[in-house]
Scaffold this active site. Sequence first.
Site, PDB file in Angstrom:
ATOM      1  N   MET A 143       0.841  -1.178  -0.151  1.00 42.79           N
ATOM      2  CA  MET A 143       0.096  -0.017   0.167  1.00 42.79           C
ATOM      3  C   MET A 143       0.876   1.555   0.120  1.00 42.79           C
ATOM      4  O   MET A 143       0.930   2.018   0.946  1.00 42.79           O
ATOM      5  CB  MET A 143      -0.939  -0.059   1.234  1.00 42.79           C
ATOM      6  CG  MET A 143      -2.029  -1.002   1.016  1.00 42.79           C
ATOM      7  SD  MET A 143      -3.251  -0.770   2.497  1.00 42.79           S
ATOM      8  CE  MET A 143      -4.581  -1.559   1.784  1.00 42.79           C
ATOM      9  N   HIS A 185      33.147  12.160  -4.912  1.00 39.94           N
ATOM     10  CA  HIS A 185      33.631  12.202  -3.523  1.00 39.94           C
ATOM     11  C   HIS A 185      33.716  13.454  -3.023  1.00 39.94           C
ATOM     12  O   HIS A 185      34.174  14.575  -3.999  1.00 39.94           O
ATOM     13  CB  HIS A 185      35.172  11.737  -3.436  1.00 39.94           C
ATOM     14  CG  HIS A 185      35.741  11.746  -2.060  1.00 39.94           C
ATOM     15  ND1 HIS A 185      35.263  11.218  -1.100  1.00 39.94           N
ATOM     16  CD2 HIS A 185      36.504  12.984  -1.623  1.00 39.94           C
ATOM     17  CE1 HIS A 185      36.033  11.542   0.083  1.00 39.94           C
ATOM     18  NE2 HIS A 185      36.822  12.635  -0.422  1.00 39.94           N
TER      19      HIS A 185
END
Length: 507
Positions: free
Chosen positions: A360, A486
Amino acid sequence: MAMANLARRKAYFLTRNVTSSHTDALRFSFSLSRGFASSGSDENDVVVIGGGPGGYVAAIKAAQLGLKTTCIEKRGALGGTCLNVGCIPSKALLHSSHMYHEAKHAFAHHGIKLASVEVDLPAMLAQKDNAVKNLTRGIEGLFKKNKVTYVKGYGKFLSPNEVSVETIDGGNTVVKGKHIIVATGSDVKSLPGITIDEKKIVSSTGALSLSEVPKKLIVIGAGYIGLEMGSVWGRLGSEVTVVEFAADIVPSMDGEIRKQFQRSLEKQKMKFMLKTKVVSVDASGDGVKLTVEPSEGGDQTTLEADVVLVSAGRTPFTSGLDLEKIGVETDKGGRILVNERFLTNVSGVYAIGDVIPGPMLAHKAEEDGVACVEFIAGKHGHVDYDKVPGVVYTHPEVASVGKTEEQLKKDGVSYRVGKFPFMANSRAKAIDNAEGLVKILADKETDKILGVHIMSPNAGELIHEAVLAINYDASSEDIARVCHAHPTMSEALKEAAMATYDKPIHI
């Protein structure tokens, strides 16, 4: 191990309990004219009952595929539970309450000193309401752009091709369609003996609009919604106690992640009473008194609160549709039974989202909607419920996709585990927000990724690299060999992948 050959990937359908005698009903003749009805009572190619995430997405996609489409919505505002009283307003309050909590407890550590910080609850609720209003209007704009007829009212079946609509202005109209999609979503699941008044005893809807911060809040149910709303009011100053019948919070979550998640919430002063049954609720006085006992029986105790949030799950909303009048089959839970094309046992009648078996979740309903109308238009639709991500939007967030370790053990699957803590992630350390980890489960022989579980800030964003990988049958080495920027939080996923098939670098 290289990524599996995509050309060999087999489409997967979640098979549902509908007899094969309806094969003939799948042979449709389509009218793909781009004409558009000026009135909902003209015949449509597609009629959608329900304007939530599944319904409005299905309506727009149908129109984009050249199908003459009408959408019926009883609320008078598009977006369904999710946009109006669910996903969106709760995320607005989660963000606002987190900002307050950070200002009060974390800013000084970052060199930001404030004389005082206080909650302006009316302003916070207004920001939430404004977000909802703007998004709802945005969907109406999309309907106009795609030429979807919008009928505001409560629809019920007259026949498999006709829907009677009691409009919100007091009128009535009949909407005709060759293909009718039921997308009416779900409603709050009630508990025996507990009357929700949305004042002292509230559902998730009432919890979004409390007039003041309760001193004591009891949450019945330790699922996604209960923990999110408990987090909101806990950050704003409530003493929060969660009462759960089961032995664990969020039972569907990977066990290792769940334990760390619960510890994190307990650090935030959220209390848990697990294996506990609510026997009765008394709201006759100024506050609310709960009588509880162990789930397996035992001595009863009394809890007191200013507000009680009932968050015991949701149930399919199909009342008043007159499904039985046209013979649509449902299961014991009230869910409509459909086949792999979302077709019910009645020719021309379909169902998607929370009213059928499966998770759901708003995003699952959206995928149902797209796939359903693709089938109606003679194309190929596809939804794999085993690859639908789930997210708990607390802080830290918890996001997952695929199998848990417990499921793999139960299924007898040989697997490897790779983990990487955010304490070793440079971006997380730089921003002083390093709680959590990434956990990857992969097939022991093939290295195919079977499940990914993340507990971290913004885990709901990080999970989608894993969702993509699982959908394309990627291996852990596939992720490990992709260059990640990074410093980023997503490097933790790369390191966890390295830990799965070989060794990580930074731990």
